[in-house]
Design an enzyme around this catalytic site. Structure first.
Site, mmCIF file in Angstrom:
data_model
loop_
_atom_site.group_PDB
_atom_site.id
_atom_site.type_symbol
_atom_site.label_atom_id
_atom_site.label_comp_id
_atom_site.label_asym_id
_atom_site.label_seq_id
_atom_site.Cartn_x
_atom_site.Cartn_y
_atom_site.Cartn_z
ATOM 1 N N ASN A 16 24.084 35.468 27.285
ATOM 2 C CA ASN A 16 24.431 33.694 26.791
ATOM 3 C C ASN A 16 24.565 34.751 24.978
ATOM 4 O OD1 ASN A 16 25.224 33.307 28.976
ATOM 5 N ND2 ASN A 16 23.217 32.542 29.346
ATOM 6 N N LYS A 27 20.121 42.585 36.611
ATOM 7 C CA LYS A 27 20.544 43.219 35.179
ATOM 8 C C LYS A 27 18.897 43.497 34.029
ATOM 9 C CE LYS A 27 22.057 41.464 31.458
ATOM 10 N NZ LYS A 27 22.434 40.185 30.472
ATOM 11 N N HIS A 80 29.916 43.307 30.881
ATOM 12 C CA HIS A 80 31.177 44.435 30.044
ATOM 13 C C HIS A 80 31.083 45.630 31.646
ATOM 14 C CE1 HIS A 80 31.857 43.082 26.480
ATOM 15 N NE2 HIS A 80 30.414 43.055 26.205
#
Length: 228
Positions: A45, A133, A153
C-alpha cells in the site's frame, strides 16, 4: 484449475518479447530473503520510493534484524514512517521476526533455498501479513525459485491483454501465470508487466496509442470496436 492453452502461451511469449524490445532487459537486484521479506511488507500500500526509504532508515537505525525484533515498537514505527501504515507494519514485522526466531533458532530465511517451492511458499504464507504476492517475491527475487508474483499492475495489465481470464482474482492468477509463462521468464516478464502498467497501461488513462503490444490486447480491441 484449467491450464492456459497453447495459443495463449504463444500470445504471452509474443507480448514478453515485444515488451523487452520496447523497454529493454529489466534491471535486477538481489537482497537476502529475510531483507526482501521485510522490504516487501513495507511496500504494501505504498510506492517503491517510500518503501525503500523506510527500509534504508530501518537498517540505518538498527544494525541487525535481531535489534529490530527486540526494539520498542515505537522506535520501529518511527523508522519506517515513510512507508505509511507504520502502526500496522511495525508490529507485523516484529511478529514475523519473532516467529522465525522461535521456529528456526536464528533470524534467517536462507534455509528456504533447499526447500521445494510449494513448501517454501506455504512456510512464508504462515507468517502474519504474508500473502501469495509477498511469498512469490521473496522466492523469485532472493532465491531464484519459480514463483510468479501478481501485484496490482500485473493483474490489471494481464487481464487487459487477455493473459489472465476476466474475473480471475489476483490470488488465483499466481498459479495461472506460472502455468502460462516459462519459469526462466518469470522474473523479467513480471518486471516488464509492472513497468508497462506504470508507464503506459495505467489504471485510469491507459495510453493505448503508445502501446507496443496493442495488437495482442483484448482491451484495445474492445475500445476500437466501441469507437473510443
Amino acid at each position: 484449475m484449467e491450464r492456459p492453452r497453447t495459443a495463449l502461451r504463444r500470445k504471452a511469449e509474443r507480448i514478453d518479447r515485444a515488451l523487452e524490445a520496447y523497454y529493454g532487459i529489466p534491471a535486477r537486484w538481489h537482497l537476502d530473503p529475510l531483507s526482501e521479506l521485510v522490504l516487501t511488507v513495507l511496500s504494501q500500500n505504498t510506492s517503491d520510493v517510500n518503501s525503500w526509504r523506510a527500509f534504508e532508515r530501518l537498517r540505518e537505525r538498527f544494525p541487525t534484524w535481531e535489534a529490530v525484533r527486540d526494539a520498542p515498537v515505537e522506535a520501529v514505527e518511527e523508522a519506517i514512517r515513510p512507508a505509511g501504515l507504520a502502526a500496522q507494519k511495525a508490529p507485523r514485522i516484529q511478529a514475523i521476526l519473532r516467529r522465525i526466531t522461535e521456529e528456526r533458532g536464528e533470524l534467517s530465511l536462507d534455509f528456504l533455498a533447499d526447500w521445494p517451492v510449494e513448501e517454501a511458499k506455504a512456510y512464508l504464507r504462515r507468517l502474519n501479513g504474508v500473502g501469495p504476492k509477498t511469498a512469490a517475491i521473496v522466492l523469485l527475487f532472493s532465491l531464484g525459485k519459480p514463483a510468479f508474483p501478481v501485484d496490482t499492475h500485473v493483474h490489471r495489465v494481464g487481464t487487459r491483454l487477455g493473459l489472465i481470464p476476466e474475473g480471475m482474482s489476483a490470488e488465483r492468477a499466481h498459479a495461472w501465470m506460472e502455468a502460462l509463462v516459462p519459469p526462466e521468464r518469470y522474473l523479467p516478464f513480471h518486471l516488464l508487466l509492472i513497468r508497462h502498467g506504470r508507464e503506459i497501461c495505467k489504471a485510469q488513462r491507459p495510453r493505448c496509442d503508445l502501446c507496443p503490444v496493442r495488437r495482442d490486447c483484448d482491451f484495445y480491441r474492445r475500445r476500437r470496436a466501441a469507437g473510443r
